[in-house]
Design a protein around this motif. Sequence first.
Motif, PDB file in Angstrom:
ATOM      1  N   VAL A   8       0.851  -1.190   0.000  1.00 23.49           N
ATOM      2  CA  VAL A   8       0.000   0.000   0.000  1.00 23.49           C
ATOM      3  C   VAL A   8       0.886   1.238   0.000  1.00 23.49           C
ATOM      4  N   ASP A  10       0.400   4.263   1.536  1.00 28.33           N
ATOM      5  CA  ASP A  10       0.530   4.852   2.867  1.00 28.33           C
ATOM      6  C   ASP A  10       0.351   3.776   3.925  1.00 28.33           C
ATOM      7  N   GLU A  11       1.142   3.860   4.966  1.00 30.58           N
ATOM      8  CA  GLU A  11       1.048   2.894   6.055  1.00 30.58           C
ATOM      9  C   GLU A  11      -0.357   2.900   6.643  1.00 30.58           C
ATOM     10  N   GLN A  12      -0.907   1.718   6.828  1.00 35.80           N
ATOM     11  CA  GLN A  12      -2.268   1.600   7.331  1.00 35.80           C
ATOM     12  C   GLN A  12      -2.451   0.232   7.986  1.00 35.80           C
ATOM     13  N   GLU A  13      -3.605   0.036   8.589  1.00 39.42           N
ATOM     14  CA  GLU A  13      -3.920  -1.244   9.223  1.00 39.42           C
ATOM     15  C   GLU A  13      -4.058  -2.324   8.154  1.00 39.42           C
ATOM     16  N   VAL A  30      -0.070  -2.452  11.590  1.00 36.73           N
ATOM     17  CA  VAL A  30       0.000  -1.228  10.801  1.00 36.73           C
ATOM     18  C   VAL A  30       1.285  -1.281   9.986  1.00 36.73           C
ATOM     19  N   LYS A  32       3.167  -1.242   5.597  1.00 32.39           N
ATOM     20  CA  LYS A  32       3.136  -0.859   4.190  1.00 32.39           C
ATOM     21  C   LYS A  32       3.124  -2.056   3.253  1.00 32.39           C
ATOM     22  N   SER A  46       6.741  -2.321   8.314  1.00 36.08           N
ATOM     23  CA  SER A  46       6.094  -1.132   8.874  1.00 36.08           C
ATOM     24  C   SER A  46       7.169  -0.156   9.313  1.00 36.08           C
ATOM     25  N   GLN A  49       5.787  -0.681  14.264  1.00 29.10           N
ATOM     26  CA  GLN A  49       4.450  -0.808  14.839  1.00 29.10           C
ATOM     27  C   GLN A  49       4.238  -2.224  15.404  1.00 29.10           C
TER      28      GLN A  49
END
Length: 236
Positions: A8, A10-13, A30, A32, A46, A49
């Motif tokens: 992804v 942007d870093e996200q869940e 969380v 990437k 990540s 995280q």
Amino acid sequence: ESGYCVTVQDEQELELTMFYPGLLLYTKGVGKATRFSPNGTVMLESTGQPYTIELVGNEGHYYGSYYDMTLTGTAGTAQLSTTNDGYLLTSDQMNDVQITGLSDAGLEKLTFSTDADTVLIYENDNHHLAAAIDQDQNGSYETVISATMQLGDLNADSIANSSDAAQILIAAARIGAGEDSGLTDDQKNAADVNADGSINASDSAILLQYAAAAGAGSFAGNLETYVKEVVKAHKE
């Protein structure tokens, strides 16, 4: 060609599960990117995280007796791989890594911290979880940094006997008086012989009975087997 990668911008869940024949790989955290491989490798990237990685396999697709391994920790990059010697964890941070292993014998938990970037999680001679590092960088993971205790073996001398039973009684007395048991978390797990969630005289009594039977040669199995076959059968 060798697996799957989810990336992804942007870093996200991220919470992803991959199914291969006889193998389930799971990541949550969380980050990437997550990578899966059919040889039993899973990685999460990540920026430092918390993460959860789990491998569940059928016979022939996992190492030793532990067919379900779950790891939790905090890292920028964490990768878990299945090898012929055990599960290999590679990470840029290994503080308070918690492992839960499930086998036919039950569930075990192991916690460790190390400055090393690679740790071998394996099953020792007593069929309990252990973690080791390659301290001299010779390719062999010879330095044990953590290991779950054998049931009843509070002094870690590889024998569950009257000395351990006495230590359980002392801890039970302290608990009864409203004081701290004086035991480590690993010792507490080892002291709960009958697995009822408490440490008391019953655990000490069962251990003494087992030690007497083992010493007389009337019971050849370990304490776990004694609890399953003798104690539970007596209750029924």
